[in-house]
Design an enzyme around this catalytic site. Structure first.
Site, short mmCIF file in Angstrom:
data_model
loop_
_atom_site.label_atom_id
_atom_site.label_comp_id
_atom_site.label_asym_id
_atom_site.label_seq_id
_atom_site.Cartn_x
_atom_site.Cartn_y
_atom_site.Cartn_z
CD GLU A 44 43.16 29.46 40.81
OE1 GLU A 44 42.44 29.62 41.81
OE2 GLU A 44 43.15 28.41 40.12
CE LYS A 125 38.89 29.50 41.90
NZ LYS A 125 39.95 28.82 42.66
CB CYS A 161 40.40 27.52 38.80
SG CYS A 161 40.89 25.78 38.99
#
Length: 584
Positions: A44, A125, A161
């Site tokens: 990330e 994300k 994540c």
């Protein structure tokens, strides 16, 4: 079933160093290609470093990140790596931000798939964390797609994540879309015992996604955060296929047998949480059958104390190196805190780059200087002794201080001396305070709290003793000299600012104190709950008041490595001006 050789590169990125991070990504992509990888991934925001904090609000930095991404794609192609799909995290901006009440162009925590010199797919994300050290609602707008790429006939779903840490979203969406592999890129900060939590999480999400799941993590350090790697790959039933080393940069390379995608169609439409499938075919045909040689495997796990100690070493090493410092300076009292900090520093930057100063006063015991001298002998760090008595006498002749003011003057003289040496010689000062002392305000502003970094600021005193004992034992097991003198570990802790002083004059026994502090600071339990857990009511009330009234001191303490679920700083933000007190 078709096969795919996956390369998970857990690398150390530096925030803002787009050029340096680009070179690292290129290096590890070349390495992955030489090992025959078919799909390469990086963590990330690997291109920008993580977390970028308010840099995300600078449009110039966002545009620089986007430009660096396209330049990286072109360089990969120019170096003959264009046919190899590369997944990399970066900072982007959204043109659909108005959907979330934000202006167009708002930042996004994003990922991209680079292929044949172009950015073949981008995604942001979906789940944004906003707890503990995370402030992603402050900076980013979420993604609203399920990104998928077909690589050698296998559909790979992509996530970032928090998309795995929260229920819903891309995990069940991957199942609905029929993905053969779910690949999540992460920058998950280290906490004690988080490795077990992580493994349980990845196992659970793989079963929910109904496919093999790869969790790629970052390593290194950024300010107070440490990243420990520990990348994990599990099959659809949650069985571990591969697990990377902790705190080590490198590539996890493994062959996976994965279900083939339907060659006659591609996933499309809207799936769980309203996510729109964004599918790109990079290579439709499965690879010819080849003999799997890379079966994964699990790296040996670190023990609990070794894990924490390694995190402290990595945190200090990263802070020094990434901020351009080569050497550190420590005030050595002969006590356990400064001894542990010195051992960590020697392991982090090398003993030749560690400078220790003993600064005895009229109240310093003989063994304090002796223990500091012995520490220097054992570790090989640079050592000198500079008494503060002449300076102290000069101040006292002018001010006639008594009591606490006299005690604190000694500490402040030592702080001034350390900063003077730092200015003259270019070392950064390390503050030796531990979490127990910081919690109770048992430190002197502009005295023992001076410094650029506090390596053990998130370590309770009882853990300080345990880590020191572990470090000595580890040295003995390797046939080396234990770095910390036994007397520093066994003698009663003391600030030595008045005759016969010991810590227990001002604080309760550390075993009891630390258990109460953990309940109040780490777990946010109130006075009644702590008393109900079996602790003395007046003692609990006293400790809680010490913690509450020391907030202004903690706010001025230097940054330091976070190893707990709730460290002082971003994790725990309380007002300095605050009249609320737990009721008696």
């Amino acid at each position: 079933m078709p096969q795919l050789r996956l390369a998970l590169n857990q690398i150390d990125s530096t925030v803002g160093d787009l050029d340096g991070n680009t070179e690292s990504i290129l290096h590890w992509t070349r390495h992955s290609a030489e090992q025959g990888a078919h799909l390469v991934a990086f963590p990330e925001m690997a291109l920008t470093g993580y977390p970028v904090e308010d840099l995300a609000l600078r449009s110039s930095f966002v545009e620089a990140s986007r430009a660096a991404l396209h330049a990286l794609a072109e360089r990969l192609n120019a170096e003959g790596l264009g046919e190899l799909p590369v997944v990399v995290g970066y900072l982007d901006r959204s043109e659909r931000a108005r959907r979330y009440g934000q202006p167009a162009g708002s930042p996004q925590n994003a990922g991209a798939v680079l292929h044949r010199g172009t950015v073949a797919l981008t995604f942001a994300k979906h789940h944004l964390p906003n707890y503990g050290v995370f402030d992603e609602f402050r900076y980013f707008v979420p993604g609203d797609t399920l990104p998928m790429v077909r690589v050698h006939g296998i559909d790979v779903a992509l996530a970032i994540c928090e998309d795995l840490w929260q229920d819903g979203g891309r995990v069940p969406a991957s199942c609905s879309a029929g993905a053969g592999l779910l690949l999540s890129i992460n920058a998950s900060p280290y906490e004690r015992e988080k490795d077990d939590t992580r493994l349980d999480l990845v196992r659970k999400r793989a079963q929910e996604a109904g496919c093999t799941t790869a969790y790629l993590a970052m390593i290194g350090g950024q300010d107070e955060l440490v990243f420990d790697g520990d990348s994990i790959v599990v099959d659809r039933d949650g069985e571990v296929i591969a697990r990377a080393p902790q705190f080590a940069e490198g590539c996890v390379l493994l062959d996976l047998e994965l279900p083939a995608a339907d060659p006659e169609s591609v996933p499309e439409g809207v799936v769980d949480d309203g996510l729109r499938i964004d599918h790109v075919t990079l290579s439709a045909d499965p690879l010819p059958r080849y003999e799997p040689e890379l079966a994964g495997g699990e790296a040996e796990r670190l023990g609990d104390d070794e894990e924490v100690y390694t995190a402290l070493v990595v945190g200090l090493r990263a802070y020094a190196a990434k901020n351009g410092f080569r050497s550190v300076l420590i005030g050595l009292s002969g006590g356990i805190d400064s001894a542990l900090v010195a051992a960590i520093a020697c392991d982090a930057v090398g003993a030749q780059n560690v400078y220790g100063v003993a600064m005895p006063s009229r109240y310093s015991s003989e063994h304090s200087v002796d223990d500091a001298t012995e520490l220097a002998r054992r570790t090989g760090l640079n050592f000198r002794t500079v008494p503060i008595a002449p300076m102290f006498d000069a101040y006292m002749g002018s001010l006639q201080l008594t009591g606490l003011a006299e005690e604190n003057l000694q500490s402040r003289l030592r702080g001034t001396m350390l900063m003077a040496i730092s200015n003259q010689e270019g070392h950064i000062v390390l503050a030796p305070g531990n979490k127990s002392e910081l919690a109770c305000g048992y430190s002197t502003l502009y005295g023992d709290s001076v410094g650029a970094y506090g390596p053990i600021k998130d370590v309770y005193k009882t853990s300080v003793f345990r880590l020191a004992t572990w470090r000595n034992r580890a040295a003995e097991e390797r046939g080396q000299t234990p770095p910390i003198p036994e007397n520093s570990i066994t003698k009663p802790p003391s600030a030595e600012l008045r005759p016969g002083q010991v810590d227990t004059d001002s604080l309760p026994d550390y075993e009891i104190l630390d258990r109460i502090l953990e309940l109040y600071v780490d777990r946010d339990q109130g006075r009644q709950d702590i008393v109900a857990a079996g602790y003395d009511d007046p003692l609990v009330t006293r400790i809680l008041r010490l913690v509450d009234t020391a907030e202004y001191k903690r706010r001025q303490y230097p940054p330091g490595t976070k190893i707990s679920a709730k460290g002082f700083g971003k994790d725990r933000r309380l007002p300095i001006t605050n009249r609320w007190r737990e009721r008696t």
